[in-house]
Write an enzyme that holds these catalytic residues in place. Structure first.
Site, PDB file in Angstrom:
ATOM      1  CB  ALA A  85      -0.922  -0.008   1.209  1.00  0.00           C
ATOM      2  CG  HIS A 142      -2.572  13.691   0.597  1.00  0.00           C
ATOM      3  ND1 HIS A 142      -2.972  13.747  -0.723  1.00  0.00           N
ATOM      4  CD2 HIS A 142      -3.058  12.519   1.082  1.00  0.00           C
ATOM      5  CE1 HIS A 142      -3.648  12.656  -1.022  1.00  0.00           C
ATOM      6  NE2 HIS A 142      -3.716  11.899   0.050  1.00  0.00           N
ATOM      7  CE  LYS A 146       0.438  11.493  -0.869  1.00  0.00           C
ATOM      8  NZ  LYS A 146       0.752  10.096  -0.418  1.00  0.00           N
ATOM      9  CB  THR A 153      -5.483   8.340  -4.449  1.00  0.00           C
ATOM     10  OG1 THR A 153      -5.133   7.448  -3.395  1.00  0.00           O
ATOM     11  CG2 THR A 153      -6.976   8.270  -4.686  1.00  0.00           C
TER      12      THR A 153
END
Length: 252
Positions: A85, A142, A146, A153
């Protein structure tokens, strides 16, 4: 009981998964991996895959692309299904995932949220219906820690839209350097970084005299942790191959 090796155990997502795992009666985090082991956990955390001695049935990886090759080598060597992920993977690393899936089950998703994967499907359907009559822009937001931009996505949304249309859209990340009108064959992708935003994605279909928007807001990392743990339940016992959230939906 399915024993999990949690890669990225000391990060934000690792801590969220650790907190939520107790709600899954058939799952147990037996050990973790992290380059930084300064967080207190209820299980041992290693900085080297070769040091791991606890039983491992499934790997969940929420770490960093720099770990991907070592992680997959460890999983393949020990015949352990792997859920990746981690975002920001290169095209070569994506190819390595596919190659490794010939030897072990590999589950990959740029976003583990059920809701996010639903809006990806909705965006794809909208693109099929609206065709080239609407300009498409994607805005993702975000937190300021990050590392990768745009988000995995946002790229997954753009890829799904590209599959739905007859043309091959060009992704445009920056408009300031070129002074010209917007091409019809563009998908604009924009990244915002600030504060503690967990994750927001807006898909804009802008036509003549009307605008259609599809939005998703993540208020907690728990939604991604839930998806990862459900993926662990799903992939355990599966044959070799490449799996995604679409397969998980079908299983449900």
């Amino acid at each position: 009981m399915i024993n999990i090796l949690l890669s990225g155990a000391c990060g934000r997502m690792g801590q969220a998964i650790s907190a939520l795992c107790a709600d899954f009666e058939n799952l147990n985090i037996s050990c973790g991996f992290d380059a930084f082991t300064g967080i207190d956990t209820q299980y041992p955390v290693y900085d080297d895959f070769e040091k791991i001695k606890e039983p491992v049935d499934v790997i969940i990886d929420f770490s960093n692309p720099s770990n991907t090759e070592r992680l997959l080598a460890y999983a393949k060597k020990n015949n352990i299904p792997c859920i990746v992920a981690t975002t920001g993977l290169s095209s070569e690393q994506r190819e390595l995932l596919s190659k490794t899936s010939k030897d072990i089950p590999v589950f990959f998703s740029a976003n583990m949220s059920l809701g996010v994967n639903l809006i990806i499907a909705l965006a794809q359907k909208a693109a099929k219906i609206l065709g080239d009559k609407f300009d498409i822009e994607i805005i993702e937001k975000h937190h300021n820690q990050k590392l990768d931009a745009p988000s995995g996505t946002a790229l997954a949304i753009a890829d799904a839209i590209s599959e739905a249309v007859d043309t091959s859209p060009q992704y445009t990340y920056d408009r300031h350097s070129v002074r010209k009108k917007r091409d019809k064959n563009e998908i604009g992708i924009h990244a915002v970084r600030g504060g503690t935003i967990v994750g927001e994605h807006d898909i804009i279909f802008a036509g003549n005299h009307e605008i259609i928007e599809i939005n998703h807001r993540a208020d907690s990392r728990e939604i991604f942790a839930t998806g990862a743990l459900k993926a662990a339940e799903f992939i355990y016992g599966k044959p070799c191959g490449m799996y995604s959230m679409k397969d998980l939906f079908g299983d449900v």
